[in-house]
Write a protein that holds these residues in place. Structure first.
Motif, PDB file in Angstrom:
ATOM      1  N   TYR A 187       0.800  -1.831   0.514  1.00 52.77           N
ATOM      2  CA  TYR A 187       0.288  -0.015  -0.324  1.00 52.77           C
ATOM      3  C   TYR A 187       0.981   1.425   0.041  1.00 52.77           C
ATOM      4  CZ  TYR A 187      -3.830   2.720   1.004  1.00 52.77           C
ATOM      5  OH  TYR A 187      -4.774   3.681   0.854  1.00 52.77           O
ATOM      6  N   GLU A 233       3.825   2.522   3.048  1.00 49.91           N
ATOM      7  CA  GLU A 233       3.916   1.876   4.020  1.00 49.91           C
ATOM      8  C   GLU A 233       5.144   1.051   3.500  1.00 49.91           C
ATOM      9  OE1 GLU A 233       0.742  -1.063   4.384  1.00 49.91           O
ATOM     10  OE2 GLU A 233      -0.762   0.691   5.509  1.00 49.91           O
ATOM     11  N   THR A 234       5.969   0.499   4.179  1.00 52.32           N
ATOM     12  CA  THR A 234       7.046  -0.246   3.937  1.00 52.32           C
ATOM     13  C   THR A 234       7.115  -1.406   4.645  1.00 52.32           C
ATOM     14  OG1 THR A 234       8.077   0.037   5.893  1.00 52.32           O
ATOM     15  CG2 THR A 234       8.996   1.799   4.755  1.00 52.32           C
ATOM     16  N   SER A 235       7.454  -2.262   3.406  1.00 49.97           N
ATOM     17  CA  SER A 235       6.961  -3.822   3.050  1.00 49.97           C
ATOM     18  C   SER A 235       8.993  -4.553   3.156  1.00 49.97           C
ATOM     19  CB  SER A 235       7.083  -4.365   2.350  1.00 49.97           C
ATOM     20  OG  SER A 235       7.408  -4.661   0.898  1.00 49.97           O
TER      21      SER A 235
END
Length: 153
Positions: free
Chosen positions: A102, A105-107
């Motif tokens: 999203y 947002e960090t992943s």
């Protein structure tokens, strides 16, 4: 519109496109990358309240129509839409898994789409020089400067 609404999922096997598809899988992959990148930018602008309800409706409808066209072209060329996501090995995948990203947002394992989205959000300047030659003769010299950003300069 959330990333869980996105139909493309990561794969780790080569595409199973029809032998008659030619460059269609590559072209559709690029189109899907750009579509998801535009969708991420729409989400960012929506959350920053930079879009009117009318703008958001138009953008959503356009993205939906583009997604439908990609799916239709996949059917025509007998390409599984999931195969549009390319596994780049250690670099990761081109597109996120469904529900895996999203904007903002960090992943844990970012994809190329996420990297491009972040670069567009913050802006980046690329500079380079290219010399093309033949038989040890420089024939073409090009200096390039590219500014990538999602915000007006």
């Amino acid at each position: 519109m959330t990333s869980s609404d996105l139909p493309i999922q990561a794969i780790s096997h080569p595409p199973k496109a029809s032998k008659d598809a030619g460059l269609a899988p590559l072209l559709l992959t690029v189109i899907e990358l750009v579509r998801q990148l535009m969708e991420a930018q729409v989400i960012r602008r929506m959350e920053a309240e930079e879009l009117t309800d009318e703008d958001l409706e138009r953008a959503s409808e356009s993205l939906r129509k583009l997604e439908e066209q990609v799916v239709k072209l996949c059917e025509v060329f007998e390409i599984d839409p999931a195969d549009l996501n390319i596994d780049l090995g250690e670099v990761g995948s081109l597109l996120p898994k469904a529900g895996g990203y999203y904007p903002g947002e960090t992943s844990a394992s970012p994809t190329i789409l996420e990297l491009l989205d972040r670069l567009l959000n913050t802006g980046v300047v690329l500079q380079g020089e290219v010399d093309l030659g033949l038989a040890d003769i420089d024939l073409i010299h090009a200096k390039l400067q590219l500014v990538l950003t999602s915000k007006p300069i």
